[in-house]
Design an enzyme around this catalytic site. Structure first.
Site, PDB file in Angstrom:
ATOM      1  N   ASN A   1       0.508  -0.750   0.232  1.00 42.57           N
ATOM      2  CA  ASN A   1      -0.027  -0.086   0.021  1.00 42.57           C
ATOM      3  C   ASN A   1       0.820   1.142   0.093  1.00 42.57           C
ATOM      4  OD1 ASN A   1      -2.683   1.683   0.533  1.00 42.57           O
ATOM      5  ND2 ASN A   1      -1.385   2.218   2.308  1.00 42.57           N
ATOM      6  N   GLU A   2       0.020   2.471  -0.940  1.00 43.64           N
ATOM      7  CA  GLU A   2       1.201   2.734  -1.416  1.00 43.64           C
ATOM      8  C   GLU A   2       2.076   3.081  -0.915  1.00 43.64           C
ATOM      9  OE1 GLU A   2      -1.358   6.181   1.356  1.00 43.64           O
ATOM     10  OE2 GLU A   2      -2.986   6.568  -0.321  1.00 43.64           O
TER      11      GLU A   2
ATOM     12  N   TYR B   1      -7.880  11.829  -2.767  1.00 48.83           N
ATOM     13  CA  TYR B   1      -8.726  12.788  -1.799  1.00 48.83           C
ATOM     14  C   TYR B   1      -9.021  13.864  -2.047  1.00 48.83           C
ATOM     15  CZ  TYR B   1      -8.108   8.098   1.537  1.00 48.83           C
ATOM     16  OH  TYR B   1      -8.052   6.881   1.100  1.00 48.83           O
TER      17      TYR B   1
ATOM     18  N   GLU C   1      -8.782   3.749  -3.595  1.00 57.42           N
ATOM     19  CA  GLU C   1      -9.058   4.493  -2.287  1.00 57.42           C
ATOM     20  C   GLU C   1      -9.132   6.056  -2.966  1.00 57.42           C
ATOM     21  OE1 GLU C   1      -6.056   5.549   1.277  1.00 57.42           O
ATOM     22  OE2 GLU C   1      -5.503   2.845   0.522  1.00 57.42           O
TER      23      GLU C   1
HETATM   24  O1  AHR Z   1      -7.655   5.511   3.698  1.00 53.37           O
HETATM   25  C1  AHR Z   1      -6.973   6.186   5.083  1.00 53.37           C
HETATM   26  C2  AHR Z   1      -5.609   6.777   4.409  1.00 53.37           C
HETATM   27  O2  AHR Z   1      -5.537   6.799   3.531  1.00 53.37           O
HETATM   28  C3  AHR Z   1      -5.175   4.651   4.225  1.00 53.37           C
HETATM   29  O3  AHR Z   1      -4.849   4.194   4.787  1.00 53.37           O
HETATM   30  C4  AHR Z   1      -4.003   4.639   3.346  1.00 53.37           C
HETATM   31  O4  AHR Z   1      -3.450   4.057   2.532  1.00 53.37           O
HETATM   32  C5  AHR Z   1      -4.742   6.472   2.744  1.00 53.37           C
HETATM   33  O5  AHR Z   1      -3.376   7.516   2.995  1.00 53.37           O
END
Ligand code: AHR
Length: 497
Positions: free
Chosen positions: A171-172, A243, A291
């Site tokens: 992840n990331e 986001y 995400e």
């Molecule tokens: O979804 C919240 C966080 O956002 C996750 O853990 C991460 O992958 C991202 O930075």
């Protein structure tokens, strides 16, 4: 204000992969504990899972749930979460500075996904761990029997393999905040080697390599190019995360953010196809937008949180009406790329930046963003159509030529239904839509659902069901033309059969 659309059943983008309506449950805050799982609750089932939450997830028709992280997975030992619950260790989760009790682990989560009719999108730890733990987890989950880890699963009470199809390679890993953060070359190597052996254990699985954590990362998009250069032959998807937030309280600019998402998707498609060309490969890498959401309301509050508690209320964004409009536009954006975006996960599903919230010992309730997500998931299945749209436009701080009308259409050939999704971004005027649907002869409007509100900041927290859709829209078909009035600042779903 007028807008035009032409929708023809032969102008196809492609078949929609239902997995684009996926979501995400991380061991983070109250997503698992006091979220999907609250053993003392009056709605808890025999395993401690809240039945009211299960019902809401089912209503969303979530096809796939990513698990167990997120940042959490980069420090997770999957072995801690299997076997007798009383023997499971309590661990410090360094990603979120909380204490993880491991009461819920892989098997219980698979049970929960079976209850909500979803598949698991399982992430492996490529932060503190690597190829060994990854291949063992595939063996534990997917191998039938007769080997150490498959027999261990059977000894834990799970005779049948879980048959988990979709797996994330970490992840990331481009983010300095990540436990075990890596350079693109370091990650490209470990992801390739993990992918190779995971597929040797189970050749039927599909793998997602980590792309950039967001479009503003300094290593974007070179990260994707390097990672795919290494992993191309061994993986199936590259991930995207993004986001948004209305930090400057600038509504016009906020609602235009989905254009940034569109640009992000286009760049990743180009980057993947560049590596395809470089390798003279016949294989196409698709996108997993695993995400995506609005996330900003809770960031300040989270900085004050006491460390090392169990299930603190982290990332509990309370979504307002304007957030629901942007979420609607983000869904439309992904549908417009249905030929390449095959997986997507709304991050996340319960309590943590989520459409579903729970009160401890209390009720479960729906946030504003629940509705566009549900509409898209329930009605947005079939073939994504390439719609010709002409709409008046505006400029905002970061974007030029933002169409007031953001829309797309989905044709469900099997059930012979056509659904139009549309956001009117105009802040004062309705949009009068004229839509040529001559190829859908005999179709009529069965429902015009609208989510609208005079207060952009209205939420469902204090007053439950304050922001909910109605179906009093006036769309109708006249002589092969669909005419509809889309109120100012609204999310619209027009359903025809
Ligand atoms: O979804 C919240 C966080 O956002 C996750 O853990 C991460 O992958 C991202 O930075």
């Amino acid at each position: 204000l007028k807008a035009k659309m032409t929708i023809d059943k032969d102008y196809k983008i492609g078949q929609i992969d239902n997995r684009i309506y996926g979501s995400f449950i991380e061991h983070l805050g109250r997503a698992v504990y006091d979220g999907i799982y609250e053993p003392g609750h009056s709605a808890a089932d025999e395993q401690g899972f809240r039945k009211d939450v299960i019902e809401m997830v089912k209503e969303l028709k979530v096809p796939l749930v990513r698990y167990p992280g997120g940042n959490f997975v980069s420090g997770y030992n999957w072995e801690d979460g299997v076997g007798p619950v009383n023997d499971r260790p309590k661990r410090l989760d360094l990603a979120w500075k909380t204490t993880e009790t491991n009461e819920i682990g892989t098997n219980e989560f698979v049970d929960w996904t079976n209850k909500v009719n979803a598949e698991v999108n399982m992430a492996v730890n490529l932060g503190t761990r690597g190829i060994d733990a990854a291949r063992n987890l595939v063996e534990y989950c997917n191998h039938t029997s007769g080997s150490y880890y498959s027999d261990l699963r059977i000894s834990h009470g799970y005779k049948e393999p879980h048959k988990i199809k979709t797996w994330c390679l970490g992840n990331e890993m481009d983010g300095p905040w990540q436990i075990g953060h890596k350079t693109a070359i370091e990650y490209g190597r470990i992801a390739t080697e993990a992918a190779k052996v995971m597929k040797w254990v189970d050749p039927t699985i599909e793998l997602v390599a980590c792309g950039s954590s967001n479009r503003n990362m300094p290593t974007f998009p070179e990260w994707e190019a390097t990672v795919l250069d290494h992993t191309y032959d061994h993986v199936d998807y590259i991930s995207l995360h993004q986001y948004y937030g209305n930090h400057d309280n600038d509504l016009g600019n906020y609602l235009a953010q989905s254009m940034g998402m569109d640009d992000f998707i286009r760049t990743i498609i180009s980057t993947a196809d560049y590596i395809k060309a470089k390798k003279r490969s016949k294989k196409t890498i698709n996108l997993s937008f695993d995400e995506w959401n609005v996330w900003y309301h809770s960031r300040e509050a989270d900085k004050q949180m006491e460390p090392w508690t169990v299930a603190p209320p982290l990332l509990e964004d309370i979504y307002n009406f304007e957030d629901a409009l942007l979420v609607g536009s983000m869904l439309i954006t992904m549908l417009k790329h249905a030929d390449r975006v095959k997986i997507a996960c709304l991050a996340q599903l319960v309590n943590v930046i989520a459409p579903i919230m729970t009160d401890k010992n209390g009720e479960a309730w729906k946030q504003t963003i629940y509705y566009p997500y549900m509409h898209a998931s329930v009605y947005g299945r079939g073939t994504a159509l390439n719609v010709l749209t002409s709409s008046p436009k505006y400029d905002s701080k970061d974007f030029t030529d933002v169409p007031y009308l953001d829309s797309t259409a989905v044709y469900d050939e099997e059930n012979e239904t056509l659904t139009i999704f549309g956001v009117n971004r105009h802040q004062t005027d309705s949009l009068l839509l004229d839509c040529d649907i001559r190829s859908f002869e005999g179709y009529r409007v069965v429902e015009h659902i609208i989510l609208e509100n005079d207060d952009m900041k209205a939420t469902n927290k204090q007053i439950r069901n304050n922001v909910i859709p109605h179906n009093n829209g006036t769309a109708e078909v006249k002589d092969g033309t669909l005419v509809a009035k889309l109120p100012k600042l609204s999310w619209n779903v027009i359903r025809l059969i």
